[in-house]
Design a protein around this motif. Structure first.
Motif, PDB file in Angstrom:
ATOM      1  N   ILE A   1       0.861  -1.182   0.000  1.00 43.56           N
ATOM      2  CA  ILE A   1       0.000   0.000   0.000  1.00 43.56           C
ATOM      3  C   ILE A   1       0.897   1.232   0.000  1.00 43.56           C
ATOM      4  CG2 ILE A   1      -1.773   1.266   1.252  1.00 43.56           C
ATOM      5  CD1 ILE A   1      -2.564  -1.372   2.525  1.00 43.56           C
ATOM      6  N   ARG A   2       0.728   2.084  -0.995  1.00 42.80           N
ATOM      7  CA  ARG A   2       1.609   3.252  -1.068  1.00 42.80           C
ATOM      8  C   ARG A   2       0.816   4.509  -1.400  1.00 42.80           C
ATOM      9  NH1 ARG A   2       4.514  -0.454  -4.368  1.00 42.80           N
ATOM     10  NH2 ARG A   2       5.971  -1.594  -3.075  1.00 42.80           N
ATOM     11  N   ARG A   3       1.332   5.595  -0.877  1.00 46.16           N
ATOM     12  CA  ARG A   3       0.775   6.899  -1.213  1.00 46.16           C
ATOM     13  C   ARG A   3       1.977   7.789  -1.446  1.00 46.16           C
ATOM     14  NH1 ARG A   3      -1.805  11.369   1.099  1.00 46.16           N
ATOM     15  NH2 ARG A   3      -0.620  11.126   2.994  1.00 46.16           N
ATOM     16  N   TYR A   4       1.886   8.703  -2.384  1.00 44.24           N
ATOM     17  CA  TYR A   4       3.077   9.472  -2.743  1.00 44.24           C
ATOM     18  C   TYR A   4       2.908  10.947  -2.444  1.00 44.24           C
ATOM     19  CZ  TYR A   4       4.367   5.187  -5.050  1.00 44.24           C
ATOM     20  OH  TYR A   4       4.671   3.882  -5.293  1.00 44.24           O
TER      21      TYR A   4
ATOM     22  N   PRO B   1      13.564  12.846 -12.311  1.00 43.37           N
ATOM     23  CA  PRO B   1      12.200  12.282 -12.270  1.00 43.37           C
ATOM     24  C   PRO B   1      12.026  11.142 -11.275  1.00 43.37           C
ATOM     25  CG  PRO B   1      12.904  12.592 -14.529  1.00 43.37           C
ATOM     26  CD  PRO B   1      14.094  12.920 -13.692  1.00 43.37           C
TER      27      PRO B   1
ATOM     28  N   SER C   1      11.611  12.535  -7.841  1.00 43.24           N
ATOM     29  CA  SER C   1      10.754  13.693  -7.639  1.00 43.24           C
ATOM     30  C   SER C   1       9.528  13.376  -6.789  1.00 43.24           C
ATOM     31  CB  SER C   1      10.311  14.246  -8.987  1.00 43.24           C
ATOM     32  OG  SER C   1       9.498  13.293  -9.631  1.00 43.24           O
ATOM     33  N   PHE C   2       9.346  12.137  -6.423  1.00 42.72           N
ATOM     34  CA  PHE C   2       8.249  11.799  -5.511  1.00 42.72           C
ATOM     35  C   PHE C   2       8.764  10.756  -4.539  1.00 42.72           C
ATOM     36  CE2 PHE C   2       8.036   9.065  -9.180  1.00 42.72           C
ATOM     37  CZ  PHE C   2       7.799   7.806  -8.676  1.00 42.72           C
TER      38      PHE C   2
ATOM     39  N   GLU D   1       1.027  15.064   5.015  1.00 41.45           N
ATOM     40  CA  GLU D   1       0.678  16.078   4.032  1.00 41.45           C
ATOM     41  C   GLU D   1       1.937  16.431   3.252  1.00 41.45           C
ATOM     42  OE1 GLU D   1      -2.196  17.436   3.129  1.00 41.45           O
ATOM     43  OE2 GLU D   1      -3.250  16.088   4.480  1.00 41.45           O
TER      44      GLU D   1
ATOM     45  N   TRP E   1       3.459  19.803  -6.019  1.00 40.73           N
ATOM     46  CA  TRP E   1       3.847  19.062  -7.222  1.00 40.73           C
ATOM     47  C   TRP E   1       4.196  20.077  -8.295  1.00 40.73           C
ATOM     48  CZ3 TRP E   1       4.426  13.932  -7.003  1.00 40.73           C
ATOM     49  CH2 TRP E   1       3.769  13.236  -5.995  1.00 40.73           C
TER      50      TRP E   1
ATOM     51  N   MET F   1       4.185  21.696 -11.727  1.00 37.35           N
ATOM     52  CA  MET F   1       3.188  21.661 -12.792  1.00 37.35           C
ATOM     53  C   MET F   1       3.657  22.394 -14.035  1.00 37.35           C
ATOM     54  SD  MET F   1       0.382  20.083 -12.129  1.00 37.35           S
ATOM     55  CE  MET F   1      -0.875  20.910 -13.081  1.00 37.35           C
TER      56      MET F   1
ATOM     57  N   ARG G   1       5.029  16.379 -17.831  1.00 41.86           N
ATOM     58  CA  ARG G   1       5.431  15.101 -17.240  1.00 41.86           C
ATOM     59  C   ARG G   1       4.484  14.023 -17.758  1.00 41.86           C
ATOM     60  NH1 ARG G   1       9.515  16.848 -16.674  1.00 41.86           N
ATOM     61  NH2 ARG G   1      10.683  17.487 -14.838  1.00 41.86           N
ATOM     62  N   PRO G   2       5.012  12.848 -18.120  1.00 40.82           N
ATOM     63  CA  PRO G   2       4.144  11.814 -18.694  1.00 40.82           C
ATOM     64  C   PRO G   2       3.314  11.137 -17.596  1.00 40.82           C
ATOM     65  CG  PRO G   2       6.345  10.974 -18.435  1.00 40.82           C
ATOM     66  CD  PRO G   2       6.400  12.397 -17.989  1.00 40.82           C
ATOM     67  N   LEU G   3       2.160  10.615 -18.001  1.00 38.55           N
ATOM     68  CA  LEU G   3       1.306   9.939 -17.017  1.00 38.55           C
ATOM     69  C   LEU G   3       1.884   8.569 -16.662  1.00 38.55           C
ATOM     70  CD1 LEU G   3      -1.336  10.255 -15.450  1.00 38.55           C
ATOM     71  CD2 LEU G   3      -2.462   9.000 -17.252  1.00 38.55           C
ATOM     72  N   HIS G   4       2.499   7.924 -17.634  1.00 36.28           N
ATOM     73  CA  HIS G   4       3.149   6.640 -17.355  1.00 36.28           C
ATOM     74  C   HIS G   4       4.654   6.843 -17.367  1.00 36.28           C
ATOM     75  CE1 HIS G   4      -0.144   3.510 -18.416  1.00 36.28           C
ATOM     76  NE2 HIS G   4      -0.528   4.391 -17.524  1.00 36.28           N
ATOM     77  N   LEU G   5       5.302   6.431 -16.302  1.00 34.95           N
ATOM     78  CA  LEU G   5       6.753   6.546 -16.230  1.00 34.95           C
ATOM     79  C   LEU G   5       7.317   5.144 -16.084  1.00 34.95           C
ATOM     80  CD1 LEU G   5       8.962   8.855 -15.858  1.00 34.95           C
ATOM     81  CD2 LEU G   5       8.940   8.182 -13.469  1.00 34.95           C
TER      82      LEU G   5
ATOM     83  N   SER H   1       2.428   2.037 -12.849  1.00 40.24           N
ATOM     84  CA  SER H   1       3.064   2.710 -13.985  1.00 40.24           C
ATOM     85  C   SER H   1       2.808   4.207 -13.915  1.00 40.24           C
ATOM     86  CB  SER H   1       2.528   2.136 -15.291  1.00 40.24           C
ATOM     87  OG  SER H   1       1.122   2.138 -15.253  1.00 40.24           O
TER      88      SER H   1
ATOM     89  N   PHE I   1       2.892   7.954 -13.032  1.00 38.70           N
ATOM     90  CA  PHE I   1       3.821   8.919 -12.460  1.00 38.70           C
ATOM     91  C   PHE I   1       2.968   9.896 -11.644  1.00 38.70           C
ATOM     92  CE2 PHE I   1       7.192  12.318 -13.699  1.00 38.70           C
ATOM     93  CZ  PHE I   1       7.779  12.192 -12.456  1.00 38.70           C
TER      94      PHE I   1
ATOM     95  N   ALA J   1       2.111  13.567 -12.601  1.00 43.32           N
ATOM     96  CA  ALA J   1       1.323  13.908 -13.781  1.00 43.32           C
ATOM     97  C   ALA J   1      -0.179  13.864 -13.526  1.00 43.32           C
ATOM     98  CB  ALA J   1       1.679  12.964 -14.922  1.00 43.32           C
TER      99      ALA J   1
ATOM    100  N   GLN K   1      -1.863  15.399 -11.441  1.00 49.55           N
ATOM    101  CA  GLN K   1      -2.408  16.719 -11.151  1.00 49.55           C
ATOM    102  C   GLN K   1      -2.943  17.401 -12.414  1.00 49.55           C
ATOM    103  OE1 GLN K   1      -0.112  18.583  -8.250  1.00 49.55           O
ATOM    104  NE2 GLN K   1      -1.931  19.661  -7.626  1.00 49.55           N
TER     105      GLN K   1
ATOM    106  N   ILE L   1      -4.585   9.668  -3.827  1.00 46.19           N
ATOM    107  CA  ILE L   1      -4.694   8.360  -4.468  1.00 46.19           C
ATOM    108  C   ILE L   1      -3.872   7.375  -3.646  1.00 46.19           C
ATOM    109  CG2 ILE L   1      -4.205   7.010  -6.534  1.00 46.19           C
ATOM    110  CD1 ILE L   1      -6.118   8.991  -7.381  1.00 46.19           C
TER     111      ILE L   1
ATOM    112  N   PHE M   1      -2.173   3.869  -3.811  1.00 40.15           N
ATOM    113  CA  PHE M   1      -1.790   2.837  -4.771  1.00 40.15           C
ATOM    114  C   PHE M   1      -1.649   1.510  -4.046  1.00 40.15           C
ATOM    115  CE2 PHE M   1      -0.360   6.732  -6.776  1.00 40.15           C
ATOM    116  CZ  PHE M   1      -0.771   6.552  -8.079  1.00 40.15           C
ATOM    117  N   ILE M   2      -2.300   0.492  -4.579  1.00 37.85           N
ATOM    118  CA  ILE M   2      -2.176  -0.845  -4.014  1.00 37.85           C
ATOM    119  C   ILE M   2      -1.516  -1.704  -5.096  1.00 37.85           C
ATOM    120  CG2 ILE M   2      -3.420  -2.766  -2.943  1.00 37.85           C
ATOM    121  CD1 ILE M   2      -4.316  -0.416  -1.496  1.00 37.85           C
TER     122      ILE M   2
END
Lengths: 498, 244
Positions: free
Chosen positions: A373-376, A384, A387-388, A397, A402, A404, A408-412, B94, B96, B99, B101, B110, B112-113
């Protein structure tokens, strides 16, 4: 004061255990021997051999002379301690504080325990009956102090219960050896004609201190109850623990569920009065054949909701194998945390119920592991991959915003993948590139965005990032590592834009 | 009174009732944010984006997967208010986070699991969909059987949470019990003669929708909102829907 202690002395501990393991030895006189100064010396004697006059400390050859049929077995070091620890752990059903008392004994702090058995007589009877049922020969005594209980179990009438404050009269006729002092002191007392504790006590304290040292006085005070003696428990007492002994062994999942429910209710009540919440909880199940199994749960936030914890345990019940059944359940709050007073929700059904989400995450974490379980939250790095970072807690918090202002790509990709490119001139985006054997013609491109290595973190060359779009409308994030002329230039694909 | 009018009223009422029972339309009794998606809304029963339902997305290429997740994030961003949390379940992360935002989603909201096994992914999605406190659940998986999807549908019917299932490179595009089936692919962006890459631009293909009209649109994601490109939507004949 008002403490009550039980001393148990196993007169033939290791031989009794061997008979239990190998029933064919039951009527055979045997001794356990080990080499001492080049001779085989008897270390422990079975009851059958002891009846014939064989005792510990004799030389094996002498014993053979008395009893030609004597069986001689090898003595193993550490067997006694191991056995005492195992029996001591088993004895935790009688009291939480059990201490090992070598040689061959256990001390139990029975303060406030006997009433659960309906009186001290029944308490002692139960211990004796159970241990004798296992085949152990024991001498037992209950008294106000561990010293008195020890003395009477060894030198007094076995099985006796010395009432509160009566130990002084009982101890007086016993020999000085009953004070748990070393052999040399006992022999010197013998020479001086001090053959009972009564005669020792009659001496002035200053004379005793001068002749025999301060240890004797300390042991005397401890036996008489003037000085308090602290036992060293086998298992340290944990403040938030609940125990549930069962009359009948529990074998079914429903039974275990009910047991967990009862324990949790009691434990949560304890925690509530202390203003604490549970973060980690362990359930130990003692099986009837001596096997111990445990299950553990953890929560993301401190909680004392028995229903929620019950659900977490429910997922793990399947991992237990009750076989013939569990006879004792012990639940411990391994980690606790202060809990802030929960604010009751202002609106029902509104989706701000962090408690329900925490409960869900506990459930998921309990089944597939909390590390999945992760939250960034953002980290203050341009690189990159850095960066998180993972948020430490449910409520962390972000310390920064972030970024903006850059695409930045949605899939890295977790690891950039090497691509083959054709580039017109340096510092231009590629004209075309091959990725996984497929040709992409670059139609549109943005860049470069140069990201330097953070030299204080790692070595390496900088990256020049380009956003490119191919003829089908697929958008990629590419970079060139290093600059032409001075570095070894390579191109990578690092992400996909939506 | 004209008996014909009476009958049409009755039938309309019954149709509404059936849609409600099937979990379509807006969940009753719960204040939920409305998802605004321009002309696509016309395709849905009652002309509102169905919340409290499971939506299925299929993609085959890595770029289309990114586009699909972008579209899902755009919808989730509208479902989520300031405090709403969302679950994103998948074997390999996958996304990032930075992005997200761009699509109106606060990455910190969010969770992530990432389980190791496909079976656990489904289990985590189902548990998430049962949790009323979540705004939405997004799941990335490969295969999904009809029975499994039925379980998820039953979970949302109870909890009214909206689910988004993204099937990347499934072995077969088998029928599942989801309210909709979407295929999102990225298409060339428009820059109007300027150099560089334009806004994210997608081809949105609503292949199936329960009690609605499937269709196909093109849209850009500009400044946290859809910008639909005016083009006659290709409305697929009802015949095909029945066959699917």
């Amino acid at each position: 004061m008002g403490g009550r202690y039980v001393a148990i002395w196993f007169t033939h501990l290791v031989p009794d255990h061997m008979i239990r393991r190998r029933p064919e030895l039951k009527n055979v006189p045997f001794v356990l021997s080990a080499p001492v100064r080049g001779r085989m010396v008897v270390i422990a004697v079975s009851t059958a051999a002891a009846a014939q006059g064989v005792s510990a400390g004799m030389v094996v050859a002498d014993c053979r002379a008395i009893m030609p049929e004597l069986e001689v077995l090898e003595h193993t070091d550490g067997a006694e301690l191991q056995l005492l620890t195992a029996i001591g752990e088993w004895c935790i059903r009688f009291t939480p504080v059990v201490a090992i008392d070598r040689p061959g004994g256990l001390l139990l702090d029975a303060t406030g325990c006997a009433h659960l058995w309906g009186g001290e007589g029944r308490y002692i009877d139960d211990i004796v009956k159970r241990l004798q049922g296992f085949g152990y020969h024991i001498r037992i005594c209950m008294a106000d102090t561990p010293g008195a209980a020890w003395a009477i179990s060894r030198y007094g009438k076995p099985g006796s219960i010395i009432g509160p404050g009566e130990q002084q009269h009982v101890l007086l006729p016993l020999p000085p050896a009953a004070l748990r002092i070393d052999e040399a002191t006992v022999q010197r007392m013998e020479k001086l004609g001090l053959r009972s504790i009564g005669s020792v006590i009659a001496m002035p304290r200053s004379a005793l201190r001068r002749r025999f040292g301060p240890l004797l006085l300390q042991q005397l005070d401890r036996a008489m109850g003037v000085e308090r003696e602290v036992l060293l428990p086998i298992q340290p007492a944990v403040p938030y623990t609940e125990r549930l002994p069962c009359l009948e062994p529990i074998r079914t999942a429903e039974g275990i569920t009910i047991a967990i429910q009862q324990l949790l209710t009691a434990l949560c009540k304890q925690l509530e009065s202390a203003g604490l919440g549970m973060r980690k909880c362990m359930l130990k199940c003692y099986r009837i054949d001596g096997n111990v199994q445990q299950i553990e749960i953890g929560t993301v936030r401190p909680t004392r909701s028995a229903i929620h914890l019950q659900q977490l345990f429910a997922l793990k019940i399947v991992t237990l194998t009750p076989a013939l059944g569990f006879e004792l359940f012990v639940m411990t709050a391994v980690a606790t945390e202060e809990i802030t007073v929960e604010q009751s929700a202002l609106w029902d059904g509104v989706a701000h119920d962090d408690g329900a989400i925490a409960a869900l995450l506990d459930k998921i974490g309990g089944k597939i592991g909390a590390d999945s379980i992760r939250r960034y939250v953002p980290a203050a790095h341009y690189w990159p991959e850095r960066s998180f970072r993972q948020a430490d807690t449910f409520a962390t918090e972000p310390a920064a915003n972030w970024r903006m202002n850059v695409p930045r790509p949605l899939h890295l990709l977790s690891k950039p993948e090497l691509i083959e490119v054709t580039v017109p001139i340096p510092d231009y985006p590629p004209m075309l590139f091959y990725y996984k054997g497929e040709l992409h013609n670059v139609k549109k491109a943005d860049g470069p965005e140069r990201i330097e290595q953070e030299w204080w973190l790692s070595d390496g060359v900088h990256r020049d990032y380009y956003c490119v779009e191919d003829e089908h409308g697929a958008r990629f994030w590419l970079f060139r590592s290093g600059g032409y002329g001075k570095d070894d230039v390579q191109w990578f694909l690092h992400g996909f834009f939506a | 009174m004209n008996p014909v009018v009476e009958h049409t009223d009755l039938i309309k009422h019954l149709q509404k009732e059936v849609i409600r029972l099937q979990g379509g339309g807006v969940a009753q009794g719960i204040v939920q944010r409305r998802v605004r998606c321009g002309p696509i809304e016309q395709a849905f029963p009652g002309r509102v984006f169905p919340t409290g339902a499971v939506h299925e997305f299929i993609s085959h290429k890595p770029n289309d997967a990114a586009a699909t997740n972008g579209f899902m994030a755009a919808l989730i961003g509208q479902l989520q208010d300031e405090q709403g949390m969302c679950l994103w379940v998948g074997i390999k992360r996958s996304i990032f986070p930075a992005a997200l935002q761009l699509f109106g989603v606060d990455p910190g909201r969010i969770i992530f699991i990432s389980p190791d096994k496909q079976k656990d992914v489904l289990w985590a999605i189902e548990e998430g969909l049962k949790c009323k406190a979540l705004a939405a659940v997004a799941g990335e998986l490969k295969g999904l059987s009809f029975t499994e999807s039925r379980r998820l549908q039953l979970a949302v019917e109870e909890s009214k949470v909206t689910g988004f299932l993204h099937r990347y490179q499934p072995a077969t595009e088998n029928t599942v019990a989801c309210s909709t089936r979407w295929k999102i692919s990225s298409i060339q962006s428009i820059t109007g003669g300027m150099p560089g890459v334009g806004y994210p631009r997608w081809d949105i293909h609503l292949q199936k929708v329960r009690n609605g009209k499937p269709g196909r649109w093109q849209a850009e994601w500009v400044n946290s909102g859809f910008n639909f490109i005016q083009r006659p939507a290709i409305v697929i004949a009802q015949q095909q829907l029945k066959a699917g």
